[in-house]
Design a protein around this motif. Structure first.
Motif, PDB file in Angstrom:
ATOM      1  N   LEU A 178      -6.832  69.626 -84.830  1.00 48.54           N
ATOM      2  CA  LEU A 178      -8.492  69.732 -84.485  1.00 48.54           C
ATOM      3  C   LEU A 178      -8.869  70.598 -83.598  1.00 48.54           C
ATOM      4  CD1 LEU A 178      -9.451  65.865 -83.066  1.00 48.54           C
ATOM      5  CD2 LEU A 178     -10.098  66.763 -85.601  1.00 48.54           C
ATOM      6  N   ASP A 179      -7.773  71.351 -82.514  1.00 49.48           N
ATOM      7  CA  ASP A 179      -7.824  72.654 -81.976  1.00 49.48           C
ATOM      8  C   ASP A 179      -7.685  73.948 -83.173  1.00 49.48           C
ATOM      9  OD1 ASP A 179      -8.421  70.988 -79.459  1.00 49.48           O
ATOM     10  OD2 ASP A 179      -6.690  71.114 -78.859  1.00 49.48           O
ATOM     11  N   GLU A 180      -6.796  73.912 -83.916  1.00 51.16           N
ATOM     12  CA  GLU A 180      -6.698  74.563 -84.672  1.00 51.16           C
ATOM     13  C   GLU A 180      -8.058  74.983 -84.856  1.00 51.16           C
ATOM     14  OE1 GLU A 180      -1.596  75.086 -84.369  1.00 51.16           O
ATOM     15  OE2 GLU A 180      -2.891  73.700 -86.189  1.00 51.16           O
ATOM     16  N   LEU A 181      -8.314  73.724 -86.136  1.00 53.51           N
ATOM     17  CA  LEU A 181      -9.424  74.407 -87.140  1.00 53.51           C
ATOM     18  C   LEU A 181     -10.456  74.486 -86.559  1.00 53.51           C
ATOM     19  CD1 LEU A 181     -10.062  73.086 -90.214  1.00 53.51           C
ATOM     20  CD2 LEU A 181     -10.970  71.515 -89.690  1.00 53.51           C
ATOM     21  N   ALA A 182     -11.008  73.949 -85.451  1.00 49.85           N
ATOM     22  CA  ALA A 182     -11.938  74.639 -84.142  1.00 49.85           C
ATOM     23  C   ALA A 182     -11.963  76.350 -84.309  1.00 49.85           C
ATOM     24  CB  ALA A 182     -12.259  73.627 -82.980  1.00 49.85           C
ATOM     25  N   ARG A 183     -10.402  76.344 -84.203  1.00 45.35           N
ATOM     26  CA  ARG A 183     -10.658  77.870 -83.421  1.00 45.35           C
ATOM     27  C   ARG A 183     -10.508  78.421 -84.848  1.00 45.35           C
ATOM     28  NH1 ARG A 183      -6.074  75.793 -80.267  1.00 45.35           N
ATOM     29  NH2 ARG A 183      -5.182  76.277 -81.343  1.00 45.35           N
ATOM     30  N   GLU A 184     -10.274  77.919 -85.868  1.00 48.92           N
ATOM     31  CA  GLU A 184     -10.796  79.297 -87.394  1.00 48.92           C
ATOM     32  C   GLU A 184     -11.786  78.557 -87.427  1.00 48.92           C
ATOM     33  OE1 GLU A 184      -8.040  77.111 -90.554  1.00 48.92           O
ATOM     34  OE2 GLU A 184      -6.130  77.913 -88.983  1.00 48.92           O
TER      35      GLU A 184
ATOM     36  N   SER B 142     -14.429  79.492 -85.757  1.00 45.42           N
ATOM     37  CA  SER B 142     -14.716  80.788 -84.228  1.00 45.42           C
ATOM     38  C   SER B 142     -14.327  81.614 -85.207  1.00 45.42           C
ATOM     39  CB  SER B 142     -14.719  79.716 -82.774  1.00 45.42           C
ATOM     40  OG  SER B 142     -14.828  81.236 -82.103  1.00 45.42           O
ATOM     41  N   ALA B 143     -13.213  82.334 -85.844  1.00 40.20           N
ATOM     42  CA  ALA B 143     -12.809  82.999 -85.601  1.00 40.20           C
ATOM     43  C   ALA B 143     -13.454  83.077 -87.182  1.00 40.20           C
ATOM     44  CB  ALA B 143     -11.049  82.818 -85.812  1.00 40.20           C
ATOM     45  N   GLN B 144     -13.661  82.918 -87.962  1.00 41.52           N
ATOM     46  CA  GLN B 144     -13.712  83.157 -89.185  1.00 41.52           C
ATOM     47  C   GLN B 144     -15.662  82.596 -89.835  1.00 41.52           C
ATOM     48  OE1 GLN B 144     -11.158  81.342 -92.621  1.00 41.52           O
ATOM     49  NE2 GLN B 144      -9.732  81.262 -91.442  1.00 41.52           N
TER      50      GLN B 144
ATOM     51  N   VAL C 172     -17.546  75.150 -81.809  1.00 42.02           N
ATOM     52  CA  VAL C 172     -17.781  74.248 -81.579  1.00 42.02           C
ATOM     53  C   VAL C 172     -16.109  72.881 -80.914  1.00 42.02           C
ATOM     54  CG1 VAL C 172     -19.322  73.777 -83.928  1.00 42.02           C
ATOM     55  CG2 VAL C 172     -16.221  73.176 -84.441  1.00 42.02           C
ATOM     56  N   HIS C 173     -16.881  72.219 -80.709  1.00 39.56           N
ATOM     57  CA  HIS C 173     -15.734  71.149 -79.563  1.00 39.56           C
ATOM     58  C   HIS C 173     -15.346  70.477 -81.305  1.00 39.56           C
ATOM     59  CE1 HIS C 173     -14.347  68.413 -76.750  1.00 39.56           C
ATOM     60  NE2 HIS C 173     -14.701  69.344 -75.887  1.00 39.56           N
ATOM     61  N   ARG C 174     -13.860  70.475 -80.518  1.00 42.41           N
ATOM     62  CA  ARG C 174     -12.375  69.252 -80.821  1.00 42.41           C
ATOM     63  C   ARG C 174     -13.263  67.995 -81.732  1.00 42.41           C
ATOM     64  NH1 ARG C 174      -8.779  66.177 -78.513  1.00 42.41           N
ATOM     65  NH2 ARG C 174      -7.324  66.663 -80.248  1.00 42.41           N
ATOM     66  N   SER C 175     -14.516  67.324 -80.477  1.00 45.26           N
ATOM     67  CA  SER C 175     -14.385  66.004 -81.054  1.00 45.26           C
ATOM     68  C   SER C 175     -15.439  66.023 -82.455  1.00 45.26           C
ATOM     69  CB  SER C 175     -15.321  65.235 -79.474  1.00 45.26           C
ATOM     70  OG  SER C 175     -16.558  66.067 -79.749  1.00 45.26           O
ATOM     71  N   SER C 176     -16.139  67.267 -82.314  1.00 43.08           N
ATOM     72  CA  SER C 176     -17.170  67.493 -83.261  1.00 43.08           C
ATOM     73  C   SER C 176     -16.639  67.489 -84.844  1.00 43.08           C
ATOM     74  CB  SER C 176     -17.901  68.548 -83.531  1.00 43.08           C
ATOM     75  OG  SER C 176     -18.582  68.495 -81.979  1.00 43.08           O
ATOM     76  N   VAL C 177     -15.511  68.576 -84.640  1.00 41.34           N
ATOM     77  CA  VAL C 177     -15.147  68.480 -85.692  1.00 41.34           C
ATOM     78  C   VAL C 177     -14.379  67.683 -86.660  1.00 41.34           C
ATOM     79  CG1 VAL C 177     -12.862  69.837 -87.242  1.00 41.34           C
ATOM     80  CG2 VAL C 177     -14.311  70.630 -85.304  1.00 41.34           C
ATOM     81  N   GLY C 178     -13.414  66.377 -85.428  1.00 44.73           N
ATOM     82  CA  GLY C 178     -12.945  64.817 -85.380  1.00 44.73           C
ATOM     83  C   GLY C 178     -14.344  64.260 -86.401  1.00 44.73           C
ATOM     84  N   ARG C 179     -15.398  64.412 -85.742  1.00 42.43           N
ATOM     85  CA  ARG C 179     -16.210  63.248 -86.438  1.00 42.43           C
ATOM     86  C   ARG C 179     -16.528  63.463 -87.615  1.00 42.43           C
ATOM     87  NH1 ARG C 179     -17.956  63.331 -80.729  1.00 42.43           N
ATOM     88  NH2 ARG C 179     -20.151  65.507 -81.597  1.00 42.43           N
ATOM     89  N   LEU C 180     -16.591  65.117 -87.830  1.00 39.78           N
ATOM     90  CA  LEU C 180     -17.076  65.872 -89.489  1.00 39.78           C
ATOM     91  C   LEU C 180     -15.722  65.178 -90.488  1.00 39.78           C
ATOM     92  CD1 LEU C 180     -18.678  66.545 -91.575  1.00 39.78           C
ATOM     93  CD2 LEU C 180     -16.730  69.147 -90.945  1.00 39.78           C
ATOM     94  N   LEU C 181     -14.521  65.236 -89.986  1.00 39.83           N
ATOM     95  CA  LEU C 181     -13.729  64.588 -90.677  1.00 39.83           C
ATOM     96  C   LEU C 181     -13.346  63.327 -91.161  1.00 39.83           C
ATOM     97  CD1 LEU C 181     -10.364  66.427 -89.036  1.00 39.83           C
ATOM     98  CD2 LEU C 181     -11.371  67.251 -91.104  1.00 39.83           C
ATOM     99  N   HIS C 182     -13.973  62.300 -89.942  1.00 36.27           N
ATOM    100  CA  HIS C 182     -13.729  61.271 -90.051  1.00 36.27           C
ATOM    101  C   HIS C 182     -15.576  60.631 -90.671  1.00 36.27           C
ATOM    102  CE1 HIS C 182     -13.941  56.367 -88.798  1.00 36.27           C
ATOM    103  NE2 HIS C 182     -14.993  57.211 -89.132  1.00 36.27           N
TER     104      HIS C 182
END
Length: 118
Positions: free
Chosen positions: A82-88, A90-92, A97-107
């Motif tokens: 989740l942290d790596e996806l959040a960093r990507e 941000s970069a791209q 976004v916070h890692r929890s937001s990414v986790g909720r989206l994946l869910h």
């Protein structure tokens, strides 16, 4: 988030004010706040209706336009954390976004971020 007052109460409060009573008297009569009475009178005057507005998030978050990109990225590299996806993101895409937001989206998308052992 609480439920809106029933439409019947809203109509009775506005009718009481329109009958010549003050907002304060209406609030005491119906055991509601003066702000509620003010809001209902204003709503009736501006929109002509006393229907409650929709509550909650309409579902237009920061990540709503990137669902497909996230799916494809996880297909390319399935062991992203989740942290790596959040960093990507941000970069791209310039999205912080916070890692929890990414986790909720994946869910919500039915995707898993957990690594699987073979």
């Amino acid at each position: 988030m609480g439920k809106p007052y029933p439409i019947e109460l809203r109509e009775r409060v506005v009718a009481f004010v329109e009958a010549g009573n003050t907002h304060r008297a209406s609030a005491l009569q119906f055991q509601v706040s003066i702000k509620f009475v003010n809001d209902m009178v204003r709503l009736k005057r501006e929109s002509g209706s006393l229907q409650a507005k929709r509550q909650g998030n309409p579902g237009h978050g920061k990540l709503s336009k990137l669902h497909e990109w996230i799916r494809l990225r996880l297909q390319e590299k399935s062991d992203l954390t989740l942290d790596e996806l959040a960093r990507e993101l941000s970069a791209q895409h310039g999205l912080k976004v916070h890692r929890s937001s990414v986790g909720r989206l994946l869910h919500r998308l039915g995707l898993s971020h957990k690594k699987r052992r073979l």
